[in-house]
Design an enzyme around this catalytic site. Structure first.
Site, PDB file in Angstrom:
ATOM      1  N   PHE A 122     -34.942  93.825   6.630  1.00 11.91           N
ATOM      2  CA  PHE A 122     -34.388  93.449   5.335  1.00 11.91           C
ATOM      3  C   PHE A 122     -34.570  94.620   4.361  1.00 11.91           C
ATOM      4  CE2 PHE A 122     -34.217  91.483   1.176  1.00 11.91           C
ATOM      5  CZ  PHE A 122     -33.013  90.816   1.286  1.00 11.91           C
ATOM      6  N   TYR A 177     -38.524  80.615  -1.993  1.00 19.10           N
ATOM      7  CA  TYR A 177     -37.279  79.927  -2.385  1.00 19.10           C
ATOM      8  C   TYR A 177     -36.374  79.587  -1.221  1.00 19.10           C
ATOM      9  CZ  TYR A 177     -36.139  84.958  -2.472  1.00 19.10           C
ATOM     10  OH  TYR A 177     -36.026  86.286  -2.157  1.00 19.10           O
ATOM     11  N   LYS A 178     -36.732  80.011  -0.006  1.00 18.87           N
ATOM     12  CA  LYS A 178     -35.859  79.715   1.143  1.00 18.87           C
ATOM     13  C   LYS A 178     -36.256  78.360   1.725  1.00 18.87           C
ATOM     14  CE  LYS A 178     -35.425  84.640   2.202  1.00 18.87           C
ATOM     15  NZ  LYS A 178     -34.024  84.908   1.890  1.00 18.87           N
ATOM     16  N   ASP A 208     -43.426  89.934   7.668  1.00 21.72           N
ATOM     17  CA  ASP A 208     -42.621  89.269   6.642  1.00 21.72           C
ATOM     18  C   ASP A 208     -42.105  87.970   7.257  1.00 21.72           C
ATOM     19  OD1 ASP A 208     -40.631  88.366   4.922  1.00 21.72           O
ATOM     20  OD2 ASP A 208     -39.952  90.386   4.392  1.00 21.72           O
ATOM     21  N   ARG A 267     -23.174  83.664   7.801  1.00 28.05           N
ATOM     22  CA  ARG A 267     -24.497  83.170   8.220  1.00 28.05           C
ATOM     23  C   ARG A 267     -24.643  81.702   7.841  1.00 28.05           C
ATOM     24  NH1 ARG A 267     -29.924  85.817   5.662  1.00 28.05           N
ATOM     25  NH2 ARG A 267     -29.036  84.807   3.850  1.00 28.05           N
TER      26      ARG A 267
HETATM   27  C1  LIG Z   1     -36.908  89.237   5.072  1.00 24.15           C
HETATM   28  C2  LIG Z   1     -36.844  89.205   3.577  1.00 24.15           C
HETATM   29  N1  LIG Z   1     -37.816  89.781   2.853  1.00 24.15           N
HETATM   30  C3  LIG Z   1     -37.779  89.755   1.506  1.00 24.15           C
HETATM   31  C4  LIG Z   1     -36.744  89.151   0.833  1.00 24.15           C
HETATM   32  C5  LIG Z   1     -36.608  89.129  -0.657  1.00 24.15           C
HETATM   33  O1  LIG Z   1     -37.675  89.500  -1.368  1.00 24.15           O
HETATM   34  P1  LIG Z   1     -37.724  89.204  -2.933  1.00 24.15           P
HETATM   35  O2  LIG Z   1     -38.044  87.761  -3.105  1.00 24.15           O
HETATM   36  O3  LIG Z   1     -38.736  90.128  -3.430  1.00 24.15           O
HETATM   37  O4  LIG Z   1     -36.354  89.466  -3.494  1.00 24.15           O
HETATM   38  C6  LIG Z   1     -35.728  88.541   1.554  1.00 24.15           C
HETATM   39  C7  LIG Z   1     -34.609  87.899   0.813  1.00 24.15           C
HETATM   40  O5  LIG Z   1     -33.652  87.415   1.329  1.00 24.15           O
HETATM   41  C8  LIG Z   1     -35.772  88.577   2.943  1.00 24.15           C
HETATM   42  O6  LIG Z   1     -34.791  88.028   3.657  1.00 24.15           O
END
Ligand SMILES: Cc1ncc(COP(=O)(O)O)c(C=O)c1O
Length: 442
Positions: free
Chosen positions: A159, A253-254, A228, A401
């Site tokens: 990402f 938030y996911k 992550d 997706r």
């Molecule tokens: C794998 C991954 N890491 C990090 C993030 C986003 O990080 P942040 O909340 O700091 O924008 C996402 C967002 O879709 C993600 O898919």
């Protein structure tokens, strides 16, 4: 009864799927079974042990939401909690609520709920800040534990924020960021590597990396491993301690349903607590913030990973999002998500024939809770589908997706999504010029 044919699992549309960059998988070779019918889906819904959680969410009528992997749905309890927090705790309690409503306890309290879902101890997880900021803090903490090593390793196509944050950290600390395809990493770890940073489930393909094996490979060379979990936590059973992971970050938030811009979280294994430092040494991570001394002394444990004042509204919403997992077996959730993903894959095949390529593993055990389809007009296709009431998203250059969130998605919903997809494709609705207009968020 569910059709027997379906029990034989879908045959491969794609034989193998390296993570990044996305290859063009072969769309031939499907040896499929019969696609389940609406009656099959209704039968599965009737016996679904997780059906009770649908009532914990508020979703618009007639919308089939296949984007909970990007922004979780609204828990029914969240508006009331936030209204109470604003009106009573803030409006009436004013600043006393920092004590009376225990606002300061939110990062650890929310962290403990998350710990339960990711295979960590309650005192190993704390909620705060964004995933990007948290990654910076934990990656810096990790490399400070390996001061004689100069390399951070990751994979291309990770990402973007992960790579960008690591690039910034390497520039600040004069380290080298080495990116290698995930399958090449175990063989390429050397004693120069301080830290391996990988995303457990790939955001585009949904491919799951072997956390236990890659962590062990890193540690065998004296490196640390940071994961992550943004696309795995809340979607499948995660066992950080079982995999001996050193550190982890993830989004609120996911799958955790914490709302737009919800705080993220950090996990640090207990064995690192005493020695780890982090670069954003703010007052809330201090051992005695209200002593107001001039010099920084870190708090004990993961509290030292905090920096500034807790985002109380966001943390309260995240706490409500996490409550939607109460009484839920992650194993059952995973089984339902797998069946929903397989179902959608079969429906997409029927709806689109050879007009797409599958960008996710056909083997459900290798796949997170999403199905990604490649289509040259993927953006327009997703927009046309959204207009038809099926919400997915698009990831450039050509990936449509679709995420599966068993807490609020029924099998009949997935079936209906496939039916609408077929209409959009049969009628070539996506060709309407308005669907080609790119908006800022895709
Ligand atoms: C794998 C991954 N890491 C990090 C993030 C986003 O990080 P942040 O909340 O700091 O924008 C996402 C967002 O879709 C993600 O898919």
């Amino acid at each position: 009864m569910p059709s027997q044919a379906y029990q034989c699992r879908l045959g491969p549309l794609v034989q193998s799927f390296p993570t990044a960059p996305l290859p063009h998988p072969r769309a031939s070779g499907y040896r499929g079974c019969m696609t389940p019918t609406l009656a099959d889906c209704r039968a599965w819904d009737a016996e679904d042990a997780l059906a009770f959680t649908r009532g914990r969410f508020r979703l618009p009528e007639s919308v089939i939401y296949l984007d909970g992997n990007s922004l979780g749905a609204l828990p029914i309890a969240t508006p009331g909690r936030l209204a109470d927090l604003v009106e009573r705790e803030w409006g009436q309690g004013l600043i006393s609520s920092w004590n009376d409503a225990e606002w300061m306890a939110l990062p650890a309290r929310v962290g403990a709920r998350i710990a339960h879902l990711i295979g960590a101890h309650a005192d190993e997880v704390i909620a705060a800040d964004s995933t990007s900021v948290n990654l910076y803090k934990l990656a810096a903490a990790a490399v400070s534990l390996r001061p004689d090593r100069r390399v951070i390793m990751s994979e291309p196509g990770n990402f973007p924020t992960d790579l960008y944050v690591l690039q910034g950290l390497c520039a600040a600390l004069d380290l080298e960021l080495r990116v290698l395809p995930a399958e090449a990493i175990a063989g390429a770890l050397t004693n120069e590597v301080a830290l391996l940073v990988l995303t457990h489930v790939h955001y585009k393909s949904g491919l799951i990396l072997d956390m236990a094996a890659l962590t062990a490979a890193a540690q065998a060379r004296g490196a640390l491993a940071l994961w992550d979990l943004s696309h795995s936590a809340g979607a499948l059973p995660v066992d950080l301690n079982g995999c001996n992971a050193d550190f982890a970050v993830g989004c609120g938030y996911k799958y955790f349903n914490g709302g737009p811009g919800a705080p993220g979280y950090m996990m640090a294994a207990r064995r690192h607590h005493a020695a780890m430092g982090q670069p954003l040494t703010g007052w809330i991570g201090h051992a005695a913030p209200f002593a107001f001394g001039d010099n920084y002394t870190p708090a004990d444990g993961v509290t030292r990973l905090l920096t500034g004042t807790p985002a109380v509204l966001g943390l309260a919403a995240l706490e409500e999002g996490l409550k939607t997992f109460e009484g839920v077996s992650m194993q059952q959730l995973r089984e339902k998500a797998i069946r929903q993903g397989d179902l959608f894959m079969a429906l997409a095949r029927d709806a689109m024939g050879g007009a797409f390529e599958l960008a996710s593993p056909t083997d459900a055990d290798a796949r997170g809770s999403q199905i990604s389809l490649r289509h040259p007009h993927g953006y327009a296709m997703v927009q046309a589908l959204i207009e038809a009431g099926v919400v997915g998203d698009f990831r450039a250059p050509d990936v449509a997706r679709f995420g599966f969130t068993p807490l609020y998605l029924s099998y009949a919903d997935v079936f209906e999504a496939g039916r609408r997809l077929k209409i959009v494709m049969d009628e070539e609705r996506w060709r309407a010029p308005r669907f080609a207009q790119r908006r800022a968020v895709t």
